[in-house]
Scaffold this motif. Structure first.
Motif, PDB file in Angstrom:
ATOM      1  N   UNK A  90      44.038  78.499   7.765  1.00 34.33           N
ATOM      2  CA  UNK A  90      44.794  79.175   8.943  1.00 34.33           C
ATOM      3  C   UNK A  90      44.451  78.606  10.320  1.00 34.33           C
ATOM      4  N   UNK A  91      45.164  78.579  11.157  1.00 30.16           N
ATOM      5  CA  UNK A  91      45.220  78.225  12.549  1.00 30.16           C
ATOM      6  C   UNK A  91      43.894  78.894  13.221  1.00 30.16           C
ATOM      7  N   UNK A  92      43.760  80.040  13.352  1.00 31.53           N
ATOM      8  CA  UNK A  92      42.845  80.892  13.920  1.00 31.53           C
ATOM      9  C   UNK A  92      41.450  80.370  13.165  1.00 31.53           C
ATOM     10  N   UNK A  93      41.177  80.420  11.819  1.00 36.60           N
ATOM     11  CA  UNK A  93      40.126  80.036  11.153  1.00 36.60           C
ATOM     12  C   UNK A  93      39.731  78.609  11.234  1.00 36.60           C
ATOM     13  N   UNK A  94      40.448  77.741  11.394  1.00 37.92           N
ATOM     14  CA  UNK A  94      40.282  76.396  11.490  1.00 37.92           C
ATOM     15  C   UNK A  94      39.876  76.220  13.217  1.00 37.92           C
ATOM     16  N   UNK A  95      40.224  77.083  14.226  1.00 39.51           N
ATOM     17  CA  UNK A  95      39.834  77.047  15.541  1.00 39.51           C
ATOM     18  C   UNK A  95      38.437  77.640  15.640  1.00 39.51           C
ATOM     19  N   UNK A  96      38.106  78.559  14.703  1.00 43.57           N
ATOM     20  CA  UNK A  96      36.828  79.086  14.848  1.00 43.57           C
ATOM     21  C   UNK A  96      35.897  78.007  14.222  1.00 43.57           C
ATOM     22  N   UNK A  97      36.281  77.347  13.136  1.00 45.26           N
ATOM     23  CA  UNK A  97      35.611  76.023  12.693  1.00 45.26           C
ATOM     24  C   UNK A  97      35.055  75.093  13.764  1.00 45.26           C
ATOM     25  N   UNK A  98      36.338  74.628  14.311  1.00 43.09           N
ATOM     26  CA  UNK A  98      36.188  73.741  15.228  1.00 43.09           C
ATOM     27  C   UNK A  98      35.338  74.160  16.551  1.00 43.09           C
ATOM     28  N   UNK A  99      35.314  75.640  16.943  1.00 37.29           N
ATOM     29  CA  UNK A  99      34.449  76.174  17.952  1.00 37.29           C
ATOM     30  C   UNK A  99      32.851  75.975  17.458  1.00 37.29           C
ATOM     31  N   UNK A 100      32.595  76.264  16.337  1.00 38.04           N
ATOM     32  CA  UNK A 100      31.339  76.153  15.792  1.00 38.04           C
ATOM     33  C   UNK A 100      30.804  74.503  15.838  1.00 38.04           C
ATOM     34  N   UNK A 101      31.735  73.548  15.696  1.00 35.68           N
ATOM     35  CA  UNK A 101      31.201  72.290  15.496  1.00 35.68           C
ATOM     36  C   UNK A 101      31.389  71.697  16.895  1.00 35.68           C
ATOM     37  N   UNK A 102      32.241  72.180  17.758  1.00 36.12           N
ATOM     38  CA  UNK A 102      31.960  71.578  19.035  1.00 36.12           C
ATOM     39  C   UNK A 102      30.777  72.151  19.789  1.00 36.12           C
ATOM     40  N   UNK A 103      30.388  73.488  19.240  1.00 37.86           N
ATOM     41  CA  UNK A 103      29.138  74.133  19.929  1.00 37.86           C
ATOM     42  C   UNK A 103      28.129  73.316  19.639  1.00 37.86           C
ATOM     43  N   UNK A 104      27.892  72.751  18.257  1.00 37.52           N
ATOM     44  CA  UNK A 104      26.834  71.948  17.980  1.00 37.52           C
ATOM     45  C   UNK A 104      26.748  70.761  18.869  1.00 37.52           C
ATOM     46  N   UNK A 105      27.902  70.066  18.925  1.00 36.47           N
ATOM     47  CA  UNK A 105      28.248  68.735  19.646  1.00 36.47           C
ATOM     48  C   UNK A 105      27.786  69.022  21.001  1.00 36.47           C
ATOM     49  N   UNK A 106      28.033  70.308  21.859  1.00 37.36           N
ATOM     50  CA  UNK A 106      27.651  70.317  23.023  1.00 37.36           C
ATOM     51  C   UNK A 106      26.078  70.576  23.410  1.00 37.36           C
ATOM     52  N   UNK A 107      25.564  71.026  22.397  1.00 36.35           N
ATOM     53  CA  UNK A 107      24.119  71.153  22.337  1.00 36.35           C
ATOM     54  C   UNK A 107      23.485  69.841  22.511  1.00 36.35           C
ATOM     55  N   UNK A 108      23.807  69.029  21.302  1.00 30.73           N
ATOM     56  CA  UNK A 108      23.473  67.586  21.041  1.00 30.73           C
ATOM     57  C   UNK A 108      23.772  66.837  22.541  1.00 30.73           C
ATOM     58  N   UNK A 109      24.741  67.136  23.179  1.00 26.11           N
ATOM     59  CA  UNK A 109      25.032  66.220  24.463  1.00 26.11           C
ATOM     60  C   UNK A 109      24.255  66.709  25.486  1.00 26.11           C
ATOM     61  N   UNK A 110      23.973  68.085  25.520  1.00 26.04           N
ATOM     62  CA  UNK A 110      22.946  68.720  26.537  1.00 26.04           C
ATOM     63  C   UNK A 110      21.806  67.901  26.660  1.00 26.04           C
ATOM     64  N   UNK A 111      21.221  67.522  25.329  1.00 23.06           N
ATOM     65  CA  UNK A 111      19.992  67.253  25.064  1.00 23.06           C
ATOM     66  C   UNK A 111      20.017  65.563  25.491  1.00 23.06           C
ATOM     67  N   UNK A 112      21.520  64.991  25.232  1.00 24.82           N
ATOM     68  CA  UNK A 112      21.427  63.450  25.549  1.00 24.82           C
ATOM     69  C   UNK A 112      21.582  63.033  26.636  1.00 24.82           C
TER      70      UNK A 112
END
Length: 218
Positions: A90-112
């Protein structure tokens, strides 16, 4: 919700404008890279007299091409990805999954980002073996809220000067493509995070779509 949309608007405008510029710079860089490589092929295999600078020039163009187009591809969903799961949710569940993955990517970028900055500064110790500039550029621009600055081999807090005269290009000018690319990827990631949060909160219809052809103004 209004606050989130207010935060997204300037980020979306900035990322679209920078993406538009980056796309055209990338097109020019790719054309120049192909021309330089073909020139080297001609001199090496036809004239049997290879030029010293085309290989390094091609690397310079390729690095900047990558640093400028990667944020555009990331924003448009152009990276390789497996999206079968998110499409089935569902749209909102997919958005939650995307939010988690983007948060991980953000942490990696902050280190990079600081690593990219350090690598760029290490290039101040070395000069290109074959590429020359008709001037010496001194440039420094402090980044608000960060203990670093956009700079080209100067310890000044803020500086900009151009001194005529041929000098070998500092490799920092080549390595800066990594730092700039990571900074732009981070800004795109923040925009995507906010968009996923708005979608998760059930107001995705209020978001302006990300243009798939960034040549067109929003």
């Amino acid at each position: 919700m209004a606050v989130l949309l207010w935060l997204i608007a300037p980020l979306q405008a900035f990322n679209t404008a920078v993406g538009h510029l980056g796309r055209w710079v990338t097109i020019i860089a790719m054309a120049l890279m192909v021309a330089v490589i073909l020139l080297q092929v001609f001199f090496r295999y036809i004239l049997n007299n290879a030029l010293p600078w085309p290989d390094e020039a091609a690397r310079f163009l390729m690095l900047w091409m990558t640093g400028l187009i990667a944020p555009v591809a990331y924003r448009r969903g152009g990276f390789v990805a497996i999206d079968l799961v998110s499409r089935a949710l569902p749209v909102r569940v997919a958005a939650l999954l995307s939010l988690g993955l983007l948060t991980l990517a953000f942490l990696v970028l902050l280190k990079g980002v600081p690593l990219g900055h350090a690598h760029t500064m290490s290039g101040c110790l070395f000069k290109s073996s074959s590429l020359w500039l008709p001037f010496t550029l001194e440039f420094a621009l402090p980044l608000p809220g960060m203990d670093m600055s956009l700079t080209l081999c100067t310890r000044a807090d803020a500086a900009f000067s151009i001194t005529p005269g041929w000098v070998k290009m500092p490799l920092a000018l080549m390595y800066a493509s990594l730092f700039v690319g990571l900074m732009l990827l981070t800004l795109v990631n923040v925009e995507l995070l906010l968009r996923s949060l708005v979608t998760f909160l059930g107001n995705g219809a209020a978001l302006r779509p990300i243009p798939q052809d960034i040549v067109e103004a929003e």
